[in-house]
Write an enzyme that holds these catalytic residues in place. Structure first.
Site, PDB file in Angstrom:
ATOM      1  N   HIS A 101      -1.455   1.319  -4.378  1.00  0.00           N
ATOM      2  CA  HIS A 101      -1.756   2.750  -4.190  1.00  0.00           C
ATOM      3  C   HIS A 101      -0.815   3.620  -5.012  1.00  0.00           C
ATOM      4  CE1 HIS A 101      -3.949   1.998  -0.100  1.00  0.00           C
ATOM      5  NE2 HIS A 101      -4.681   1.688  -1.133  1.00  0.00           N
ATOM      6  N   GLN A 154       0.847  -1.204   0.000  1.00  0.00           N
ATOM      7  CA  GLN A 154       0.000   0.000   0.000  1.00  0.00           C
ATOM      8  C   GLN A 154       0.879   1.249   0.000  1.00  0.00           C
ATOM      9  OE1 GLN A 154      -3.599  -0.670   2.871  1.00  0.00           O
ATOM     10  NE2 GLN A 154      -1.889  -1.900   3.642  1.00  0.00           N
ATOM     11  N   ASN A 155       2.196   1.022   0.158  1.00  0.00           N
ATOM     12  CA  ASN A 155       3.126   2.137   0.290  1.00  0.00           C
ATOM     13  C   ASN A 155       3.506   2.699  -1.078  1.00  0.00           C
ATOM     14  OD1 ASN A 155       2.990   1.484   2.977  1.00  0.00           O
ATOM     15  ND2 ASN A 155       4.900   0.340   2.993  1.00  0.00           N
ATOM     16  N   ASP A 193       6.548   4.407  -1.515  1.00  0.00           N
ATOM     17  CA  ASP A 193       7.915   4.882  -1.261  1.00  0.00           C
ATOM     18  C   ASP A 193       8.993   4.137  -2.041  1.00  0.00           C
ATOM     19  OD1 ASP A 193       7.632   3.281   2.012  1.00  0.00           O
ATOM     20  OD2 ASP A 193       8.249   2.401   0.096  1.00  0.00           O
ATOM     21  N   PRO A 239       3.220  -4.368  15.775  1.00  0.00           N
ATOM     22  CA  PRO A 239       3.327  -4.220  17.243  1.00  0.00           C
ATOM     23  C   PRO A 239       1.973  -4.153  17.945  1.00  0.00           C
ATOM     24  CG  PRO A 239       4.248  -2.303  16.095  1.00  0.00           C
ATOM     25  CD  PRO A 239       3.738  -3.222  15.059  1.00  0.00           C
TER      26      PRO A 239
END
Ligand code: APR
Length: 270
Positions: A125, A107-108, A110, A243
């Site tokens: 995305h 979904q990144n 970068d 986490p």
């Protein structure tokens, strides 16, 4: 946060048994590369209201009324991406391709999975390294150095005269007129169509895989968030690394991606 050895062994067994593996990632996989997530404390949407900054209509209105706010937002988004390097999680995910047919669905935006060496990457995305036409047709790729230059130039447009004109001048590698008409960053905003053919391929990958490793996503944004459930419906094992969020997983390895993913790949494949 030490991982329970039995849980790690369970997850490793499921990963080792996969012939077709999907790795589904969200912002959490890039958090340790210095790119803020969206919904954690100090996440992008905590600092910049998504109704104003995650939609094209909101961005255009902000450009006209508050160009300095748009420059601040774009600099906050682009600067960490421009200078980020893959972390140990991206590297471990890339190593999976040596052991099985592994496809990354991210979904990144970068580009860090490709920078780490992953070859099969679906950017559902889109990506800030893609420049596309108004209708999403590819125009060109952006180099990392260009993104660095844009983010540095944005820093200088946040004050002084003619801010809108200077903002548009800063964004010219990715925004404005091109030989194919209007050009824009190839990213998907709220309400926009998913990136193709990545999204159609990603749905097929999720249906056909026999294991899906979900790393660092809150699983809140659809339709991308449907993929782990879709894989599970088709009989895949679901392993999640996060986490705080177990997601719809059979096995949850609680922890940060940069620590847990390398341990899992090591436990599964040595
Ligand atoms: N390692 C692993 N996971 C982490 C880490 C870390 N170091 N730090 C945070 N996380 C987890 C959080 O617990 C949370 O589950 O990453 C997830 C981040 O969730 P979001 O900020 O909602 O990001 P994401 O799930 O990728 O958002 C999906 O929403 O705004 C849209 O288009 C945007 O692609 C984005 C989509």
């Amino acid at each position: 946060m030490p991982i329970n050895p039995e849980t790690l062994d369970q997850a490793a067994k499921r990963l080792r048994g996969a012939r077709r593996l999907v790795v589904f990632t969200g912002a959490g996989v890039s958090a340790e590369s210095g790119i803020p997530t969206f919904r954690d404390d100090n996440g992008f949407w905590q600092r910049f209201p998504p109704e104003q900054f995650a939609r094209w209509d909101g961005l255009i209105k902000t450009a006209v009324v508050h160009p300095d706010q748009l420059a601040e937002f774009l600099q906050a988004v682009l600067e960490p991406i421009a200078v980020a390097w893959p972390n140990a999680a991206h590297a471990a995910i890339a190593r999976l391709e040596q052991h099985c047919k592994a496809t990354v669905i991210t979904q990144n935006v970068d580009g860090l999975h490709q920078a780490a060496g992953s070859k099969q990457v679906r950017e559902v995305h889109g990506s800030f390294f893609r420049v596309v036409s108004l209708r999403g047709q590819p125009i060109r790729s952006l180099q990392r150095e260009e993104l660095v230059a844009v983010s540095e130039s944005l820093r200088r447009t946040r004050s002084g005269m003619f801010r809108l004109a200077r903002l548009l001048w800063s964004l010219r590698p990715m925004f404005g007129l091109s030989w194919r008409g209007f050009k824009r960053p190839g990213v998907v905003l709220f309400g926009g169509a998913m990136a193709e053919p990545d999204w159609s391929q990603a749905q097929r990958d999720a249906q056909l895989c026999d294991a899906i490793l979900v790393v660092g996503t809150s699983g809140l944004i659809y339709p991308a968030a449907m993929l782990p459930g879709l894989a599970r419906q088709h009989g895949a094992s679901v392993i999640s690394i996060d986490p705080y969020e177990p997601g719809p997983s059979h096995v949850w390895l609680r922890g940060r991606a940069g620590e847990v993913v390398p341990q899992l790949v090591q436990a599964a494949f040595g």
